[in-house]
Design a protein around this motif. Structure first.
Motif, PDB file in Angstrom:
ATOM      1  N   ARG A  12       0.839  -1.196   0.000  1.00 18.46           N
ATOM      2  CA  ARG A  12       0.000   0.000   0.000  1.00 18.46           C
ATOM      3  C   ARG A  12       0.880   1.254   0.000  1.00 18.46           C
ATOM      4  O   ARG A  12       0.983   1.943  -0.991  1.00 18.46           O
ATOM      5  CB  ARG A  12      -0.957  -0.029   1.202  1.00 18.46           C
ATOM      6  N   GLU A  16      -1.039   4.041  -1.979  1.00 17.11           N
ATOM      7  CA  GLU A  16      -2.416   3.776  -1.581  1.00 17.11           C
ATOM      8  C   GLU A  16      -3.314   5.013  -1.597  1.00 17.11           C
ATOM      9  O   GLU A  16      -4.479   4.923  -2.034  1.00 17.11           O
ATOM     10  CB  GLU A  16      -2.449   3.104  -0.205  1.00 17.11           C
ATOM     11  N   ARG A  19      -4.451   5.340  -5.126  1.00 14.13           N
ATOM     12  CA  ARG A  19      -5.460   4.335  -5.445  1.00 14.13           C
ATOM     13  C   ARG A  19      -6.814   4.708  -4.846  1.00 14.13           C
ATOM     14  O   ARG A  19      -7.856   4.513  -5.478  1.00 14.13           O
ATOM     15  CB  ARG A  19      -5.011   2.970  -4.923  1.00 14.13           C
ATOM     16  N   ASP A  31      -3.593  -0.878 -12.249  1.00 12.42           N
ATOM     17  CA  ASP A  31      -2.864  -0.931 -10.984  1.00 12.42           C
ATOM     18  C   ASP A  31      -1.728  -1.943 -11.151  1.00 12.42           C
ATOM     19  O   ASP A  31      -1.887  -3.129 -10.865  1.00 12.42           O
ATOM     20  CB  ASP A  31      -3.829  -1.345  -9.870  1.00 12.42           C
ATOM     21  N   ARG A  33       1.384  -3.787 -10.193  1.00 13.17           N
ATOM     22  CA  ARG A  33       2.104  -4.106  -8.955  1.00 13.17           C
ATOM     23  C   ARG A  33       3.352  -4.917  -9.309  1.00 13.17           C
ATOM     24  O   ARG A  33       3.262  -6.080  -9.689  1.00 13.17           O
ATOM     25  CB  ARG A  33       1.190  -4.839  -7.984  1.00 13.17           C
ATOM     26  N   TRP A 198     -13.483  -0.265  -1.814  1.00 14.32           N
ATOM     27  CA  TRP A 198     -12.124  -0.499  -2.311  1.00 14.32           C
ATOM     28  C   TRP A 198     -11.329  -1.345  -1.318  1.00 14.32           C
ATOM     29  O   TRP A 198     -10.655  -2.306  -1.717  1.00 14.32           O
ATOM     30  CB  TRP A 198     -11.421   0.831  -2.570  1.00 14.32           C
ATOM     31  N   ARG A 202      -9.492  -4.766  -2.444  1.00 17.08           N
ATOM     32  CA  ARG A 202      -8.088  -4.591  -2.834  1.00 17.08           C
ATOM     33  C   ARG A 202      -7.262  -5.818  -2.433  1.00 17.08           C
ATOM     34  O   ARG A 202      -7.630  -6.551  -1.497  1.00 17.08           O
ATOM     35  CB  ARG A 202      -7.512  -3.339  -2.191  1.00 17.08           C
TER      36      ARG A 202
END
Length: 207
Positions: A12, A16, A19, A31, A33, A198, A202
């Motif tokens: 995060r 975060e 987001r 997104d 990662r 969310w 998430r």
């Protein structure tokens, strides 16, 4: 329609709040990662300033979490209603940055991102860092009629502070025991329907 891609690690942290702004605004984005084992060999030299987060906007890269935060906030209505409110949001973000520089040596050792004596780092950093930020947040929230840090609507700085307070409580229980106002604020932000949704969907990750 603008095409956004947000690059960060599977955590995060500083990505975060970005987001959460996208989630609250209902804005679609990729997104991305990045697995940490791929960072040095695959990704680092592709990113502006050789670091993440990076927000790609129609193929153009924007680095630095505060710059990205300001950009997204301006684009999607999280920057206050007046120039003075926007300036206060900036001031809090800058104060947070100063605080983070002071806290980071302890935080990074605790999280395993750096080597060192965690207890010595805590003794050196914990109190001075906390005193740079949280008494001021306490005062602002005590005086706020809306429950938000600036003005009467949620802003970028609310997302930033909420996420950080949540991480601190996860990693350092009791560190903010004298600041119940920041926990009430964090709970308020997490309970906003788009943010609650969310958080429920998430990927599970450490702060």
């Amino acid at each position: 329609m603008v095409h956004y891609k947000l690059y960060y690690f599977p955590s995060r942290s500083v990505a975060e709040p970005i987001r959460q702004m996208f989630a609250y605004a209902g804005v679609e984005y990729e997104d991305v990662r990045i697995p940490k084992e791929e960072w040095l060999t695959v990704w680092k030299n592709k990113m502006s300033f050789d670091q993440v987060p990076v927000l790609e906007v129609d193929g153009k890269q924007l680095p630095q979490s505060l710059a990205i935060g300001r950009f997204v906030a301006k684009q999607h209505g999280f920057y206050g209603k007046t120039p003075f409110e926007a300036a206060w949001i900036d001031a809090l973000a800058d104060q947070f940055k100063d605080y983070w520089v002071a806290l980071a040596p302890w935080f990074y050792v605790h999280m395993g991102y750096a080597q060192g004596d965690e207890e010595a780092a805590r003794e050196k950093c914990a109190g001075p860092a906390r005193d740079m930020l949280f008494p001021h947040l306490k005062k602002l929230l005590s005086e706020s009629k809306s429950g938000f840090l600036v003005g009467d609507q949620v802003s970028w700085i609310d997302f930033m502070i909420q996420e950080h307070v949540t991480v601190l409580e996860e990693e350092f229980p009791g560190y903010l025991k004298d600041y119940p106002e920041v926990f009430e604020h964090a709970a308020k932000i997490r309970a906003l329907p788009p943010i609650k949704a969310w958080i429920e969907r998430r990927p599970v990750s450490r702060g």
